[in-house]
Scaffold this active site. Structure first.
Site, short mmCIF file in Angstrom:
data_model
loop_
_atom_site.label_atom_id
_atom_site.label_comp_id
_atom_site.label_asym_id
_atom_site.label_seq_id
_atom_site.Cartn_x
_atom_site.Cartn_y
_atom_site.Cartn_z
N HIS A 100 1.16 -0.80 -0.11
CA HIS A 100 -0.52 0.19 -0.08
C HIS A 100 1.02 1.00 -0.03
O HIS A 100 1.96 0.99 0.72
CB HIS A 100 -1.05 0.25 1.03
CG HIS A 100 -1.06 1.53 1.21
ND1 HIS A 100 -2.55 1.89 0.48
CD2 HIS A 100 -0.98 2.49 2.64
CE1 HIS A 100 -3.05 3.35 0.59
NE2 HIS A 100 -2.22 3.42 2.20
N HIS A 102 0.96 5.36 -0.88
CA HIS A 102 -0.04 7.28 -0.94
C HIS A 102 0.84 7.38 -2.55
O HIS A 102 0.86 8.53 -2.91
CB HIS A 102 0.19 7.93 0.23
CG HIS A 102 0.00 7.45 0.86
ND1 HIS A 102 -0.19 8.27 2.42
CD2 HIS A 102 -0.54 6.31 1.33
CE1 HIS A 102 -0.41 7.51 3.89
NE2 HIS A 102 -1.03 5.94 2.72
N TYR A 131 0.10 -3.03 -21.30
CA TYR A 131 0.86 -3.01 -20.75
C TYR A 131 -0.05 -2.87 -18.68
O TYR A 131 0.24 -3.47 -18.25
CB TYR A 131 2.32 -2.15 -20.30
CG TYR A 131 3.12 -3.13 -21.13
CD1 TYR A 131 3.86 -4.29 -20.26
CD2 TYR A 131 3.93 -2.98 -22.25
CE1 TYR A 131 5.30 -5.58 -21.10
CE2 TYR A 131 4.03 -3.92 -23.06
CZ TYR A 131 4.82 -5.29 -22.11
OH TYR A 131 5.47 -5.65 -22.56
#
Length: 234
Positions: A100, A102, A131
């Site tokens: 994860h 930002h 892609y």
């Protein structure tokens, strides 16, 4: 992968992402699901840790129920990571890493007006490049929840199951205003998925800023060709 190697990989990936600007300050987290030979459970970066300065020995260790058994205090996103592993495993039992971040271009794209007005489930980006279609696939946009909100984890698991049930398993979701979660069968593969997603979001933003007409997404026949030749998940 041994637990020792998994710890090293988390730190290597974290430093690579930090050094190249995919994460900043203490944002972002990385987890690895350990195999039966390592006793199962998870490793995850500690809460408020800088991904560029991780210590393998201080990573949080959790059991199969996501209860902490060692290391520094686990990131508050462990519930979300655990839901991703449990839901994604219904369609691919090799999923072993969740990342994860930002990342700026992805977050910016999540703030834009809906690109698919009238659809039940919004997605972050259209099928812009081959892609992106081949390496990332659909990226559902999950409406805003506060960081660590258990409802976000439940919603992500629901969306993973919905896409998988219709034959298009996903390997990424976008949390509105927060950032992407990506997953794959190794830390290196998960990082590559994140890189392709962020670069596609950056391309999308550049097209929007140019003032020129937005490019059309790949056609159904072009996407089908990618499915037939490369197993694209779209």
């Amino acid at each position: 992968m041994t637990e020792s190697k998994a710890r090293e990989e988390i730190c290597r990936i974290g430093k690579s992402l930090f050094d190249r600007g995919y994460v900043h300050a203490t944002a972002g987290n990385i987890s690895v699901r350990l195999g039966a030979a390592q006793g199962g459970g998870f490793l995850i970066t500690p809460t408020d840790a800088c991904l560029g300065q991780l210590d393998p020995a201080r990573l949080a260790r959790l059991d199969d129920k996501a209860q902490q058994t060692g290391g520094e205090s686990a990131s508050k996103t462990i519930a979300l990571h655990a839901h991703i592993y449990w839901a994604a495993a219904l369609f691919d039992d090799k999923i072993s890493c969740v990342i994860h971040t930002h990342s700026g271009a992805c977050v910016a794209a999540s703030l834009q007006p809906a690109q698919q007005a009238g659809t039940e489930q919004r997605e972050l980006l259209p099928a812009l490049t081959p892609y992106f279609v081949m390496k990332v696939g659909h990226v559902p946009l999950i409406r805003y929840h506060r960081p660590g909100d258990p409802q976000a984890a439940e919603r992500v698991a629901q969306v993973i199951q919905q896409y998988g049930a219709r034959g298009t398993p996903i390997r990424a979701v976008m949390l509105e205003r927060l950032g992407p979660n990506v997953w794959h069968n190794s830390p290196a593969a998960a990082m590559a998925t994140l890189e392709e997603l962020e670069e596609t979001a950056r391309l999308w933003q550049q097209c929007r800023a140019s003032g020129q007409p937005m490019p059309a997404p790949l056609s159904a026949s072009q996407i089908d060709e990618l499915r037939q030749n490369f197993g694209a998940r779209w």
